[in-house]
Scaffold this active site. Sequence first.
Site, PDB file in Angstrom:
ATOM      1  N   LYS A  42       0.795  -1.245   0.000  1.00 54.68           N
ATOM      2  CA  LYS A  42       0.000   0.000   0.000  1.00 54.68           C
ATOM      3  C   LYS A  42       0.821   1.285   0.000  1.00 54.68           C
ATOM      4  CE  LYS A  42      -2.075  -1.629   3.648  1.00 54.68           C
ATOM      5  NZ  LYS A  42      -2.949  -1.995   4.777  1.00 54.68           N
TER       6      LYS A  42
ATOM      7  N   ASP B 252      -5.325  -5.870  10.593  1.00 57.65           N
ATOM      8  CA  ASP B 252      -6.640  -5.206  10.662  1.00 57.65           C
ATOM      9  C   ASP B 252      -7.811  -6.156  10.409  1.00 57.65           C
ATOM     10  OD1 ASP B 252      -5.831  -5.403   8.010  1.00 57.65           O
ATOM     11  OD2 ASP B 252      -6.417  -3.369   7.442  1.00 57.65           O
TER      12      ASP B 252
HETATM   13  C1  BGC Z   1      -1.966  -5.878   3.702  1.00 55.69           C
HETATM   14  C2  BGC Z   1      -2.842  -6.623   4.690  1.00 55.69           C
HETATM   15  C3  BGC Z   1      -3.996  -5.759   5.138  1.00 55.69           C
HETATM   16  C4  BGC Z   1      -4.749  -5.215   3.922  1.00 55.69           C
HETATM   17  C5  BGC Z   1      -5.918  -4.321   4.309  1.00 55.69           C
HETATM   18  C6  BGC Z   1      -2.812  -5.301   2.580  1.00 55.69           C
HETATM   19  O1  BGC Z   1      -2.016  -4.517   1.753  1.00 55.69           O
HETATM   20  O2  BGC Z   1      -0.984  -6.727   3.165  1.00 55.69           O
HETATM   21  O3  BGC Z   1      -2.075  -7.052   5.799  1.00 55.69           O
HETATM   22  O4  BGC Z   1      -4.854  -6.528   5.928  1.00 55.69           O
HETATM   23  O5  BGC Z   1      -3.863  -4.487   3.109  1.00 55.69           O
HETATM   24  O6  BGC Z   1      -5.505  -3.220   5.031  1.00 55.69           O
END
Ligand code: BGC
Length: 475
Positions: free
Chosen positions: A183, A219
Amino acid sequence: MQLKEKYLKISTCSLMSNTQANDGIPPDVLSKVKKYLQPFQLSTEMLQEVSARLRKDLIRGLGKHSHHKAPVKMLPTFVRATPDGTEKGDFLALDLGGTNFRVLHVRLEEAQKVLKMGSQICTIPQAMMVGKGEQLFNYIATCLRHFLKSQKLKGQTLPLGFTFSFPCEQLEIDKSILIHWTKGFKCSEVEGKDVVQLLKEAIHRKRDCHIGSVAMVNDTVGTMMSCGYIDQSCEIGMIIGTGTNACYMEEMKNVKRIEGEDGRMCINTEWGGFGDDRSLADILTEFDVEVDKTSISPGVHIFEKMISGMYLGEIVRLVLVKMTKDKLLFKGQISKALGTPGQFETKFISEIEEPDSGLENAMKILTELGLVWDPVDASVVHLVCDTISSRSAHLCAAALATLVNRIRNNRKLDHLETTVGVDGTVYRKHPTFSSKLQKAMRLLAPQCNITFFVSEDSSGKGAAITAAVAQRLAP
Ligand code: BGC
């Protein structure tokens, strides 16, 4: 390639009959537009195929010898029980997972009441997301210290739930190694390290700031736990926001990668990584390939890049640019904003798809993007948004169907009733996303009756509840 054509040509799909979105587009324009959008339209059969591929990947991720190389990581969380509603006390929660970082003071009371006593949001500057890890953790500790002071909690040692929403190899409830960032984060010297330790060290450096035991959660797990506190049949947590992911309660005997046969454990699937071994190459469009290539982490989290809020706006932008270059839109004139990555925000998709004000919103947004448009352009943009958000909802449904079908098979049930805790801006804010997802679920998991429990702030509150469950279960 052959497979792609086979699945795209099947016309039996009852998920794609959104004639409303075609309103206002003359037939000759519509037939041209549809050629661009066809690769995004996945038939029910293709979604079933996607689900079958994910099913295999879930097993690979759980396997003793196969998990190291599995694209879907299936990470054990060491959460062995969902809440029973008796957990009580005061807790702190830290929530880091997107551009905002939150601190909460949560009180769990009689009758499953979760009181948010106070909270503070700190924005993580873009430069910090890609800067030094130590700087990021110092900032988190500073925010925490400031919060404790403002809430008059300084001097108390409260247990802390830490929601850290990135793929981590969890070794214990308070020991968790970051596998890789997602992200848009890329802080140095954090990958491969224990993030709980980094947090504790940063808090320690503040000297006058103290915390009790730490429970670290993803989360999705926080969401499952906070919904599970109210509804004990909640066994799945799903996030569709900046990123996407889900966790669920798996039978320990199937979790071959860790010792123990009894009971269940919550598994953080990290389904965003589905496709990282090219298993979804046949359904990727040229736009998905471009989004991946130009991202900060090419080749990582391919499934997430087709679905989540961080990427949807950019996919739409790339389609619009191509249509404009081919003179199908805006009289062939691309504005500076439309030509700039990231300028078509995902929230525009939600605004443009609003049932009543959508077209009006589209016109406003196009003007703000410096485009010269006519009403047909606005309708085409609406159709593009609808197609791309629908694909996202349908792919999520395929993945969620894989989980509920697996739980049903695990328990040898003809019919499964279960609750899914959901959070994330795409699910909560997009006007039709949830109904599109639920409609697809009825086709893809017909033997499962699912209640969707949406709650805001759930991941943070859930971290506090996880800390409480850990305390309840502690010997
Ligand atoms: C992460 C996860 C997370 C999800 C939602 C992803 O990019 O790898 O760990 O739960 O985003 O936030």
